[in-house]
Design an enzyme around this catalytic site. Structure first.
Site, PDB file in Angstrom:
ATOM      1  CE  LYS A  14      -2.101  -1.135   3.922  1.00 53.43           C
ATOM      2  NZ  LYS A  14      -1.197  -2.516   4.127  1.00 53.43           N
ATOM      3  NE  ARG A  89      -5.128  -1.470   9.798  1.00 49.24           N
ATOM      4  CZ  ARG A  89      -3.961  -1.054   9.067  1.00 49.24           C
ATOM      5  NH1 ARG A  89      -4.126   0.203   8.684  1.00 49.24           N
ATOM      6  NH2 ARG A  89      -3.025  -1.727   9.024  1.00 49.24           N
ATOM      7  NE  ARG A 128       8.009  -2.894   6.476  1.00 46.95           N
ATOM      8  CZ  ARG A 128       6.673  -2.770   6.506  1.00 46.95           C
ATOM      9  NH1 ARG A 128       6.124  -2.010   5.264  1.00 46.95           N
ATOM     10  NH2 ARG A 128       6.007  -2.974   7.431  1.00 46.95           N
ATOM     11  NE  ARG A 134       5.683  -0.613  10.058  1.00 48.87           N
ATOM     12  CZ  ARG A 134       4.697  -0.613   9.102  1.00 48.87           C
ATOM     13  NH1 ARG A 134       4.675   0.171   8.142  1.00 48.87           N
ATOM     14  NH2 ARG A 134       3.600  -1.374   9.553  1.00 48.87           N
ATOM     15  NE  ARG A 145       1.714  -5.236  10.951  1.00 54.15           N
ATOM     16  CZ  ARG A 145       2.873  -5.350  10.228  1.00 54.15           C
ATOM     17  NH1 ARG A 145       4.034  -5.558  10.532  1.00 54.15           N
ATOM     18  NH2 ARG A 145       2.970  -4.339   9.183  1.00 54.15           N
TER      19      ARG A 145
HETATM   20  P1  AP5 Z   1       4.727  -1.638   1.946  1.00 53.46           P
HETATM   21  O1  AP5 Z   1       4.477  -0.930   0.638  1.00 53.46           O
HETATM   22  O2  AP5 Z   1       5.287  -1.210   2.935  1.00 53.46           O
HETATM   23  O3  AP5 Z   1       3.419  -2.255   2.275  1.00 53.46           O
HETATM   24  P2  AP5 Z   1       2.056  -1.810   3.118  1.00 53.46           P
HETATM   25  O4  AP5 Z   1       1.084  -2.575   2.772  1.00 53.46           O
HETATM   26  O5  AP5 Z   1       2.299  -0.451   3.230  1.00 53.46           O
HETATM   27  O6  AP5 Z   1       2.459  -2.445   4.463  1.00 53.46           O
HETATM   28  P3  AP5 Z   1       2.390  -2.031   5.951  1.00 53.46           P
HETATM   29  O7  AP5 Z   1       3.068  -2.924   6.775  1.00 53.46           O
HETATM   30  O8  AP5 Z   1       2.617  -0.336   6.054  1.00 53.46           O
HETATM   31  O9  AP5 Z   1       0.964  -2.326   6.242  1.00 53.46           O
HETATM   32  P4  AP5 Z   1       0.042  -2.320   7.428  1.00 53.46           P
HETATM   33  O10 AP5 Z   1      -1.367  -2.374   7.135  1.00 53.46           O
HETATM   34  O11 AP5 Z   1       0.384  -3.502   8.378  1.00 53.46           O
HETATM   35  O12 AP5 Z   1       0.533  -1.086   8.252  1.00 53.46           O
HETATM   36  P5  AP5 Z   1       0.020   0.450   8.733  1.00 53.46           P
HETATM   37  O13 AP5 Z   1       1.098   1.301   8.611  1.00 53.46           O
HETATM   38  O14 AP5 Z   1      -0.978   0.813   8.093  1.00 53.46           O
HETATM   39  O15 AP5 Z   1       5.479  -2.973   1.400  1.00 53.46           O
HETATM   40  C1  AP5 Z   1       6.056  -3.841   2.416  1.00 53.46           C
HETATM   41  C2  AP5 Z   1       7.449  -4.459   2.053  1.00 53.46           C
HETATM   42  O16 AP5 Z   1       7.455  -5.089   0.770  1.00 53.46           O
HETATM   43  C3  AP5 Z   1       8.327  -3.072   1.779  1.00 53.46           C
HETATM   44  O17 AP5 Z   1       9.605  -3.467   2.154  1.00 53.46           O
HETATM   45  C4  AP5 Z   1       8.313  -3.194   0.259  1.00 53.46           C
HETATM   46  O18 AP5 Z   1       9.733  -2.617  -0.267  1.00 53.46           O
HETATM   47  C5  AP5 Z   1       7.965  -4.743  -0.280  1.00 53.46           C
HETATM   48  N1  AP5 Z   1       7.426  -4.481  -1.417  1.00 53.46           N
HETATM   49  C6  AP5 Z   1       6.234  -3.729  -1.904  1.00 53.46           C
HETATM   50  N2  AP5 Z   1       6.103  -4.101  -3.256  1.00 53.46           N
HETATM   51  C7  AP5 Z   1       6.608  -5.171  -3.593  1.00 53.46           C
HETATM   52  C8  AP5 Z   1       6.608  -5.911  -4.663  1.00 53.46           C
HETATM   53  N3  AP5 Z   1       5.726  -5.956  -5.756  1.00 53.46           N
HETATM   54  N4  AP5 Z   1       7.464  -7.085  -4.774  1.00 53.46           N
HETATM   55  C9  AP5 Z   1       8.380  -7.278  -3.824  1.00 53.46           C
HETATM   56  N5  AP5 Z   1       8.359  -6.544  -2.589  1.00 53.46           N
HETATM   57  C10 AP5 Z   1       7.491  -5.317  -2.638  1.00 53.46           C
HETATM   58  O19 AP5 Z   1      -0.591  -0.180  10.027  1.00 53.46           O
HETATM   59  C11 AP5 Z   1       0.300  -0.264  11.320  1.00 53.46           C
HETATM   60  C12 AP5 Z   1      -0.769  -0.277  12.761  1.00 53.46           C
HETATM   61  O20 AP5 Z   1      -0.999   1.041  12.836  1.00 53.46           O
HETATM   62  C13 AP5 Z   1      -1.899  -1.335  12.644  1.00 53.46           C
HETATM   63  O21 AP5 Z   1      -1.362  -2.358  12.773  1.00 53.46           O
HETATM   64  C14 AP5 Z   1      -2.681  -0.800  13.559  1.00 53.46           C
HETATM   65  O22 AP5 Z   1      -2.262  -1.066  14.881  1.00 53.46           O
HETATM   66  C15 AP5 Z   1      -2.239   0.782  13.467  1.00 53.46           C
HETATM   67  N6  AP5 Z   1      -3.464   1.471  12.697  1.00 53.46           N
HETATM   68  C16 AP5 Z   1      -3.252   1.902  11.349  1.00 53.46           C
HETATM   69  N7  AP5 Z   1      -4.260   2.249  10.809  1.00 53.46           N
HETATM   70  C17 AP5 Z   1      -5.413   1.971  11.513  1.00 53.46           C
HETATM   71  C18 AP5 Z   1      -6.744   2.163  11.612  1.00 53.46           C
HETATM   72  N8  AP5 Z   1      -7.264   2.658  10.620  1.00 53.46           N
HETATM   73  N9  AP5 Z   1      -7.288   1.430  12.534  1.00 53.46           N
HETATM   74  C19 AP5 Z   1      -7.015   1.040  13.710  1.00 53.46           C
HETATM   75  N10 AP5 Z   1      -5.673   0.881  13.723  1.00 53.46           N
HETATM   76  C20 AP5 Z   1      -4.862   1.332  12.699  1.00 53.46           C
HETATM   77 MG    MG Z   2       2.055   1.013   5.015  1.00 51.21          MG
END
Ligand code: AP5
Ligand code: MG
Length: 190
Positions: A14, A89, A128, A134, A145
């Site tokens: 994402k 979410r 990562r 993180r 997660r």
């Molecule tokens: P990346 O682009 O970072 O993926 P992502 O989907 O953004 O992954 P996240 O870990 O950020 O998602 P998340 O939903 O768990 O975290 P968030 O920060 O939203 O890519 C991942 C890796 O893969 C990278 O190393 C990248 O280089 C690699 N990659 C990408 N594309 C690739 C490809 N095509 N091929 C190979 N490699 C690739 O949330 C974190 C926490 O915050 C949650 O767990 C929760 O506790 C809280 N939170 C956030 N939002 C809310 C909400 N709305 N409600 C409640 N709690 C919330």
């Molecule tokens: Mg992200």
């Protein structure tokens, strides 16, 4: 206005794809994960509360998250459009987003559902985790997660299906291949 929900499991890409979308389409990227990590770095009250929830892989309560997102939308009154990353979410958040946007006379144009198999997600997040700093990129938290994603977030797909807005994107090609598919979906609604 072009408003996109970028949706997918942890590690689906994402954030990576949002950066590409921002460059090409000039939208404002609102990542609730990034917003929360910035609060943690500042040591704010919200940050203190979010810190342990995130490191255990659990969600921040809906009402708080909805208020945070609402306030962040108001920071960009001249935006050409938004990419919502990590929000909604839960079904409650999905309904709240629709009403937040309705009050501003705007709506979601499309939802991109980036689909990646679980083993690949775990592999990416562990990789990562070697450098990201993180607190949630470790095996135990990654499993939590993914479980929370299945239980609380997957139903959001049907919410956008019912509105005819959800687009499945194969998230397992190269980043450029995934982006090409995303551009096709965006350009078909523009
Ligand atoms: P990346 O682009 O970072 O993926 P992502 O989907 O953004 O992954 P996240 O870990 O950020 O998602 P998340 O939903 O768990 O975290 P968030 O920060 O939203 O890519 C991942 C890796 O893969 C990278 O190393 C990248 O280089 C690699 N990659 C990408 N594309 C690739 C490809 N095509 N091929 C190979 N490699 C690739 O949330 C974190 C926490 O915050 C949650 O767990 C929760 O506790 C809280 N939170 C956030 N939002 C809310 C909400 N709305 N409600 C409640 N709690 C919330
Ligand atoms: Mg992200």
């Amino acid at each position: 206005m072009l408003n996109i929900v970028i949706f997918g499991a942890p590690g689906s890409g994402k954030g990576t794809q949002s950066d590409f979308i921002v460059k090409k389409y000039g939208l404002v990227h609102l990542s609730t994960g990034d917003i929360l990590r910035a609060e943690i770095a500042k040591g704010s009250e919200i940050g203190k509360m979010a810190d342990s929830l995130i490191s255990k892989g659990n969600f921040i309560p809906d009402d708080l998250m909805i208020n945070i997102l609402n306030a962040n939308i108001d920071l960009y009154p001249t935006a050409k459009g938004f990419i919502f990353d990590g929000f909604p979410r839960t079904l409650t958040q999905a309904e709240a987003l629709d009403s937040m946007l309705k009050k501003r006379n705007i709506k979601i144009s499309l939802m991109l559902n980036i689909d990646v198999q679980t083993n690949e997600l775990v592999k990416r997040l562990l990789e990562r985790g070697k450098t990201s700093g993180r607190s949630d990129d470790n095996l135990q938290t990654i499993h939590q997660r993914l479980q929370v994603y299945e239980a609380k977030t997957l139903p959001v797909i049907q919410f956008y299906d019912r509105q005819g807005k959800s687009n499945r994107i194969n998230g397992t090609g190269t980043m450029e291949e995934v982006f090409a598919e995303i551009c096709k979906a965006i350009d078909s609604v523009k």
